[in-house]
Design a protein around this motif. Structure first.
Motif, short mmCIF file in Angstrom:
data_model
loop_
_atom_site.label_atom_id
_atom_site.label_comp_id
_atom_site.label_asym_id
_atom_site.label_seq_id
_atom_site.Cartn_x
_atom_site.Cartn_y
_atom_site.Cartn_z
N MET A 21 30.47 -7.00 4.79
CA MET A 21 29.59 -6.82 5.95
C MET A 21 29.05 -8.17 6.39
N VAL A 22 29.16 -8.45 7.68
CA VAL A 22 28.65 -9.71 8.21
C VAL A 22 27.12 -9.67 8.16
N TYR A 23 26.53 -10.79 7.74
CA TYR A 23 25.08 -10.91 7.69
C TYR A 23 24.67 -11.94 8.75
N GLY A 24 23.96 -11.46 9.80
CA GLY A 24 23.50 -12.36 10.86
C GLY A 24 22.09 -12.81 10.55
N GLY A 25 21.12 -12.32 11.32
CA GLY A 25 19.72 -12.62 11.02
C GLY A 25 19.16 -11.72 9.93
N GLY A 26 19.80 -10.58 9.71
CA GLY A 26 19.39 -9.66 8.65
C GLY A 26 18.27 -8.70 9.03
N THR A 27 17.78 -8.76 10.26
CA THR A 27 16.61 -7.92 10.61
C THR A 27 16.94 -6.42 10.56
N ALA A 28 18.13 -6.06 10.98
CA ALA A 28 18.52 -4.65 10.91
C ALA A 28 19.01 -4.31 9.51
N ILE A 29 19.79 -5.21 8.93
CA ILE A 29 20.37 -4.95 7.60
C ILE A 29 19.27 -4.72 6.56
N GLN A 30 18.25 -5.58 6.57
CA GLN A 30 17.18 -5.45 5.56
C GLN A 30 16.49 -4.10 5.65
N ALA A 102 16.36 -12.52 14.48
CA ALA A 102 17.57 -11.80 14.91
C ALA A 102 18.49 -12.73 15.69
N SER A 103 19.78 -12.48 15.55
CA SER A 103 20.78 -13.31 16.24
C SER A 103 21.37 -12.55 17.42
N ALA A 104 21.88 -13.33 18.40
CA ALA A 104 22.51 -12.69 19.57
C ALA A 104 23.75 -11.91 19.14
N LEU A 115 19.54 -0.80 22.32
CA LEU A 115 19.39 -2.25 22.46
C LEU A 115 19.09 -2.65 23.91
N ASP A 116 18.19 -3.62 24.07
CA ASP A 116 17.84 -4.08 25.42
C ASP A 116 18.85 -5.05 26.03
N PRO A 117 19.25 -6.13 25.30
CA PRO A 117 20.11 -7.14 25.95
C PRO A 117 21.42 -6.59 26.53
N LEU A 158 34.56 -10.42 13.33
CA LEU A 158 33.14 -10.72 13.56
C LEU A 158 32.96 -11.18 15.00
N VAL A 159 31.74 -11.04 15.48
CA VAL A 159 31.41 -11.55 16.82
C VAL A 159 31.26 -13.06 16.70
N SER A 160 32.14 -13.80 17.37
CA SER A 160 32.08 -15.27 17.27
C SER A 160 31.50 -15.90 18.54
N VAL A 175 13.77 -3.50 33.34
CA VAL A 175 12.54 -2.73 33.08
C VAL A 175 12.73 -1.93 31.81
N LYS A 176 11.69 -1.98 30.96
CA LYS A 176 11.76 -1.27 29.68
C LYS A 176 10.52 -0.40 29.53
N ASN A 177 10.70 0.82 29.09
CA ASN A 177 9.55 1.69 28.81
C ASN A 177 9.64 2.21 27.38
C1 FAD Z 1 10.96 -3.62 14.06
C2 FAD Z 1 12.18 -3.79 14.94
C3 FAD Z 1 12.09 -3.49 16.29
C4 FAD Z 1 13.20 -3.65 17.12
N1 FAD Z 1 13.09 -3.40 18.46
C5 FAD Z 1 14.12 -3.69 19.27
C6 FAD Z 1 14.01 -3.57 20.67
O1 FAD Z 1 12.97 -3.22 21.20
N2 FAD Z 1 15.09 -3.86 21.42
C7 FAD Z 1 16.27 -4.30 20.89
O2 FAD Z 1 17.20 -4.58 21.63
N3 FAD Z 1 16.41 -4.41 19.56
C8 FAD Z 1 15.37 -4.13 18.75
N4 FAD Z 1 15.50 -4.29 17.42
C9 FAD Z 1 16.81 -4.58 16.87
C10 FAD Z 1 17.04 -6.01 16.74
O3 FAD Z 1 17.39 -6.50 18.01
C11 FAD Z 1 18.18 -6.13 15.77
O4 FAD Z 1 17.64 -5.86 14.49
C12 FAD Z 1 18.76 -7.48 15.75
O5 FAD Z 1 19.15 -7.90 17.02
C13 FAD Z 1 19.95 -7.54 14.86
O6 FAD Z 1 20.28 -8.90 14.75
P1 FAD Z 1 20.43 -9.57 13.33
O7 FAD Z 1 21.03 -10.91 13.59
O8 FAD Z 1 19.21 -9.53 12.53
O9 FAD Z 1 21.55 -8.59 12.72
P2 FAD Z 1 21.77 -8.17 11.22
O10 FAD Z 1 20.65 -7.35 10.71
O11 FAD Z 1 22.20 -9.35 10.43
O12 FAD Z 1 23.07 -7.24 11.43
C14 FAD Z 1 23.01 -6.06 12.19
C15 FAD Z 1 24.42 -5.46 12.23
O13 FAD Z 1 25.29 -6.33 12.95
C16 FAD Z 1 26.33 -6.83 12.10
N5 FAD Z 1 26.50 -8.24 12.44
C17 FAD Z 1 25.56 -9.22 12.44
N6 FAD Z 1 26.07 -10.34 12.95
C18 FAD Z 1 27.37 -10.08 13.27
C19 FAD Z 1 28.44 -10.85 13.82
N7 FAD Z 1 28.28 -12.12 14.22
N8 FAD Z 1 29.65 -10.26 13.96
C20 FAD Z 1 29.83 -8.95 13.59
N9 FAD Z 1 28.86 -8.18 13.06
C21 FAD Z 1 27.64 -8.74 12.91
C22 FAD Z 1 25.87 -6.59 10.68
O14 FAD Z 1 26.96 -6.46 9.81
C23 FAD Z 1 25.07 -5.30 10.85
O15 FAD Z 1 25.94 -4.22 10.94
C24 FAD Z 1 14.42 -4.11 16.57
C25 FAD Z 1 14.50 -4.40 15.20
C26 FAD Z 1 13.39 -4.26 14.39
C27 FAD Z 1 13.52 -4.63 12.94
#
Ligand code: FAD
Length: 272
Positions: A21-30, A102-104, A115-117, A158-160, A175-177
């Motif tokens: 599993m690719v680890y980007g910023g980890g915000t979702a994974i954690q 978080a990473s793009a 997701l917003d973006p 992976l997303v490059s 616009v986001k609600n």
């Molecule tokens: C409290 C909270 C609130 C949030 N609210 C919003 C919101 O309002 N709007 C919104 O848009 N998002 C929201 N998010 C989501 C946030 O945008 C994502 O958690 C973040 O963008 C994921 O990026 P990351 O780099 O941390 O990904 P990771 O946590 O590292 O990975 C997320 C997923 O993407 C995969 N991945 C990561 N990088 C790559 C890559 N380069 N290539 C292939 N796969 C990859 C991982 O394997 C995993 O499956 C929220 C998250 C949290 C924790």
């Protein structure tokens, strides 16, 4: 955790190790690990690979490295000048703490329907670069979101990069609600881009995947544009009921969100 030094090493790992599993910023994974939802034997951390945090201008296109932070997408002057609508959508992700980490690439790869973006990337007709040991292919964002939490990325890819075309002349509004709080996930979000005679609409959180529709805007006043937009989005509305609202509420909020974005865009056009 694997920490490759190059992109080649990273894609090699994805094709050879078990359950990677690719680890980007980890915000979702954690969060998913803590919730006991996510199990991966081999994380492939992209943080140490040089060049993945670059934003590279090209002919009418910005190429964004996968490890560019969401925060930088919101603040970088080149992104803001090139595609202000995208910068605004990145600006509205969660809160500064999440945006800093978080990473793009992780944001789009996460594939969440809320997701917003992606709403902005859809209307701008951006593309995703997907790399594996087989090479790199370019996937239109409009074909990227396949199903609920499912993207066009293969297990060994992976997303490059993300390639964002310059925002064309016209008007673009995001616009986001949210229903639970200002920094929460959206209950409905919309990007509207009016360019030439076409109105492009990207929708978030209102169906199992981010959605894109376009309609003719020739000769419309603001009310006509709202009516056209609401007719265009209607077949796309398929909200998932949850703690943020039921189906009827989310459908109503989706319409109100799109109406607000269209009216704001029309106001911009009048003042241009
Ligand atoms: C409290 C909270 C609130 C949030 N609210 C919003 C919101 O309002 N709007 C919104 O848009 N998002 C929201 N998010 C989501 C946030 O945008 C994502 O958690 C973040 O963008 C994921 O990026 P990351 O780099 O941390 O990904 P990771 O946590 O590292 O990975 C997320 C997923 O993407 C995969 N991945 C990561 N990088 C790559 C890559 N380069 N290539 C292939 N796969 C990859 C991982 O394997 C995993 O499956 C929220 C998250 C949290 C924790």
């Amino acid at each position: 955790m694997h920490r490759p030094d190059t992109l080649d090493e990273a894609v090699e790992l994805l094709s050879t190790v078990d359950n990677p599993m690719v680890y980007g910023g980890g915000t979702a994974i954690q969060i998913l690990i803590k919730q006991g939802i996510l199990f991966a034997d081999n994380f492939v951390d992209l943080a140490g690979i040089p060049g993945l945090r670059e934003i590279t201008p090209g002919a009418g296109v910005l190429t964004v490295g996968p490890m560019v932070s969401v925060r930088r997408m919101e603040t970088d002057q080149r992104v803001r000048a090139h595609a202000p609508l995208a910068a605004e959508a990145y600006h509205q992700v969660a809160n500064p703490r999440v945006r800093n980490t978080a990473s793009a690439g992780g944001n789009i790869a996460h594939g969440d329907y809320r997701l917003d973006p992606p709403t902005a990337l859809l209307v701008l007709d951006a593309t995703v670069l997907a790399s594996s040991v087989r090479g790199t292919r370019e996937i239109p964002v409009r074909e990227f979101f396949v199903d609920f939490q499912e993207t066009a990325i293969e297990h060994d890819e992976l997303v490059s990069g993300i390639r964002i075309p310059a925002q064309p002349p016209g008007a673009g509004r995001f616009v986001k609600n949210s229903s639970l709080g200002e920094n929460d996930w959206p209950c409905a979000s919309a990007s509207v881009l009016v360019t030439g005679s076409t109105m492009h609409i990207g929708l978030g959180a209102v169906a199992p995947t981010p959605r894109y529709v376009a309609c003719d805007a020739t000769g419309l006043d603001d009310q006509g544009a709202v009516d056209a937009a609401l007719a265009a989005i209607e077949p796309e509305l398929d909200p998932i009921p949850d703690v943020r609202g039921g189906v009827a509420y989310k459908r109503r909020l989706a319409r109100a969100t799109v109406e607000d974005a269209v009216r704001a865009a029309w106001k911009d056009l009048q003042h241009a």
